[in-house]
Design an enzyme around this catalytic site. Structure first.
Site, PDB file in Angstrom:
ATOM      1  N   GLY A  14       0.840  -1.208   0.000  1.00  0.00           N
ATOM      2  CA  GLY A  14       0.000   0.000   0.000  1.00  0.00           C
ATOM      3  C   GLY A  14       0.869   1.250   0.000  1.00  0.00           C
ATOM      4  NE  ARG A  24      14.042  16.367  -2.757  1.00  0.00           N
ATOM      5  CZ  ARG A  24      14.585  16.851  -1.654  1.00  0.00           C
ATOM      6  NH1 ARG A  24      14.547  16.149  -0.531  1.00  0.00           N
ATOM      7  NH2 ARG A  24      15.172  18.040  -1.667  1.00  0.00           N
ATOM      8  NE  ARG A  75      -1.163  -5.015  -0.510  1.00  0.00           N
ATOM      9  CZ  ARG A  75      -1.899  -3.916  -0.365  1.00  0.00           C
ATOM     10  NH1 ARG A  75      -2.766  -3.613  -1.301  1.00  0.00           N
ATOM     11  NH2 ARG A  75      -1.790  -3.148   0.694  1.00  0.00           N
ATOM     12  CG  ASP A 106       3.204  -6.583   7.357  1.00  0.00           C
ATOM     13  OD1 ASP A 106       2.795  -6.073   6.289  1.00  0.00           O
ATOM     14  OD2 ASP A 106       2.450  -7.040   8.232  1.00  0.00           O
ATOM     15  CB  THR A 129       3.022   0.885   6.154  1.00  0.00           C
ATOM     16  OG1 THR A 129       1.674   0.635   6.605  1.00  0.00           O
ATOM     17  CG2 THR A 129       3.947   0.645   7.334  1.00  0.00           C
ATOM     18  CG  ASP A 131      -1.681  -0.005   8.367  1.00  0.00           C
ATOM     19  OD1 ASP A 131      -2.511   0.904   8.223  1.00  0.00           O
ATOM     20  OD2 ASP A 131      -1.748  -1.082   7.755  1.00  0.00           O
ATOM     21  CG  ASP A 133       1.580  -2.534  10.605  1.00  0.00           C
ATOM     22  OD1 ASP A 133       2.386  -1.880   9.929  1.00  0.00           O
ATOM     23  OD2 ASP A 133       0.812  -3.372  10.114  1.00  0.00           O
ATOM     24  NE  ARG A 158     -16.372  15.431  18.728  1.00  0.00           N
ATOM     25  CZ  ARG A 158     -16.580  14.506  19.666  1.00  0.00           C
ATOM     26  NH1 ARG A 158     -17.807  14.241  20.108  1.00  0.00           N
ATOM     27  NH2 ARG A 158     -15.594  13.820  20.167  1.00  0.00           N
ATOM     28  NE  ARG A 166     -28.055  12.741  12.568  1.00  0.00           N
ATOM     29  CZ  ARG A 166     -28.318  13.185  11.352  1.00  0.00           C
ATOM     30  NH1 ARG A 166     -27.346  13.638  10.589  1.00  0.00           N
ATOM     31  NH2 ARG A 166     -29.545  13.161  10.884  1.00  0.00           N
ATOM     32  N   GLY A 174      -6.338   0.290   9.162  1.00  0.00           N
ATOM     33  CA  GLY A 174      -5.514  -0.489  10.099  1.00  0.00           C
ATOM     34  C   GLY A 174      -6.011  -1.917  10.099  1.00  0.00           C
ATOM     35  NE  ARG A 175      -4.161  -5.718   5.565  1.00  0.00           N
ATOM     36  CZ  ARG A 175      -3.660  -5.496   4.365  1.00  0.00           C
ATOM     37  NH1 ARG A 175      -4.376  -5.746   3.305  1.00  0.00           N
ATOM     38  NH2 ARG A 175      -2.432  -5.032   4.218  1.00  0.00           N
ATOM     39  N   GLY A 189     -10.680  13.590  20.513  1.00  0.00           N
ATOM     40  CA  GLY A 189     -11.499  13.517  21.729  1.00  0.00           C
ATOM     41  C   GLY A 189     -12.619  12.502  21.606  1.00  0.00           C
ATOM     42  CB  ALA A 217     -24.053  18.268  21.785  1.00  0.00           C
ATOM     43  CD  GLN A 258      -8.294   6.303   7.162  1.00  0.00           C
ATOM     44  OE1 GLN A 258      -7.937   6.006   8.280  1.00  0.00           O
ATOM     45  NE2 GLN A 258      -9.188   5.578   6.497  1.00  0.00           N
TER      46      GLN A 258
END
Ligand code: F6P
Length: 328
Positions: A14, A24, A75, A106, A129, A131, A133, A158, A166, A174-175, A189, A217, A258
């Site tokens: 990814g 670079r 991949r 990974d 990556t 992630d 991770d 928000r 709501r 984040g698999r 928050g 709220a 993202q």
């Protein structure tokens, strides 16, 4: 005398913001140390196919600020086979490439490790990556930009959540890892954060909502893609609707936004520093390792350690308690 004269560079898996800054840095460091640098297109797939381009200082001009990867990424299925890896090796030899810098996560390092074991070919990895991770670096290239993309999006959610009173369930990437969810959740928050490393179950979430402040709220629940509680964000939405008919609930999946966008300064600097260190590492005889940054120091970690997803402190009880305290 070091026998490395030509370094190949590729991006794989990814994409992540900052990959271009890393390319670079590898190219410019290669030129600085009088090496030839060869760009390999579409990751290991391009390596198998011999899809190579010469890189010079101009081919990486004006890319430090660009998201994605100018070398493209993929991949590769063929690189998973011994025949594919043999073709890749033959391409490297035919093109006089003596060492590789692979930028990815990974899957990239696992593939590189198999290749090193078979052909004893020098390879250094850069952690690219969103992630975060990988063990052996405090942060991966792309993570800082991704979490900032998330907080910008969720701040907007928000606003509307607050106007309509709501509860929003927001899925972030984040698999296998909850680190995007954890940091961005604290940053916006969030009232609750669900991550795969600490599956606390639907009951825990329901109890927290039952005991939570009723006069808020809006409420935001950040869910990592890899978290299996409730069977996914839309199911969580349905369960909470049944349980709390008073809540007006909406679900939002942020998805691939993202992974895009101009890298943050943190990612540009990290990628630049690690890219130069990768070339210097190869020249100093390093191979089979990822170059990362731990407490501002450059660190080399063997691929099989780097892929162990250890970032346990940040998904441990202390951080989860932080979330609980802050969401009161
Ligand atoms: O880059 C890592 C990652 O963002 C994971 O968090 C996510 O599950 C995956 O990529 C999705 O990638 P793709 O849609 O390219 O398969």
């Amino acid at each position: 005398m070091n026998k490395i004269k030509n370094i190949g560079v590729l991006t794989s898996g990814g994409d992540a913001p900052g990959m271009n800054a890393a390319i670079r840095a590898v190219v410019r460091a290669g030129i600085y140390y009088d090496l030839k640098v060869t760009g390999i297109l579409r990751g290991f797939e391009g390596l198998v196919m011999g899809d190579f381009i010469d890189m010079d200082r101009k081919s990486v001009a004006n890319i430090i600020q660009r998201g994605g990867t100018i070398l493209k990424t993929a991949r590769s299925e063929s690189f998973r086979t011994p025949e594919g890896r043999k073709k890749a090796y033959d391409q490297l030899i035919a093109n006089n490439i003596d060492a590789l810098v692979v930028i990815g996560g990974d899957g990239t390092f696992t593939g590189a490790n198999v290749f090193i074991k078979e052909y004893n070919f020098p390879i250094i990895g850069l952690p690219g990556t969103i992630d975060n991770d990988l063990a052996g670096t405090d942060f991966t290239i792309g993570y800082d930009t991704a979490i900032n993309t998330v907080i910008n999006a969720v701040d907007k959610i928000r606003d509307t959540a607050e106007s309509h009173n709501r509860l929003f369930i927001v899925e972030v990437m984040g698999r296998d890892s909850g680190l995007i969810a954890l940091r961005s959740g604290i940053g916006v928050g969030a009232e609750a954060i669900l991550i795969p490393e600490a599956e606390k179950g639907m009951e825990d979430l329901i109890t927290r909502l039952e005991h939570g402040r009723k006069d808020k709220a809006s409420k935001i629940i950040i869910v990592a893609e890899g978290d299996e509680v409730g069977g996914g964000v839309f199911n969580i939405g349905e369960i909470l609707k049944d349980k709390f008919p008073g809540y007006d609930i909406r679900v939002s999946v942020l998805g691939h936004i993202q992974r895009g966008g101009s890298p943050s300064c943190m990612d540009r600097v990290l990628a630049s520093r690690l890219g130069v260190s990768a070339v210097e590492g190869l020249l100093n005889g390093h191979s089979g390792e990822m170059v990362g940054q731990i407490n501002l120091e450059i660190a080399f970690t063997p691929f099989d350690q780097a892929t162990k997803h250890i970032n346990i402190e940040e998904v441990g009880p202390a951080w989860l308690k932080l979330v609980e305290i802050l969401s009161l």
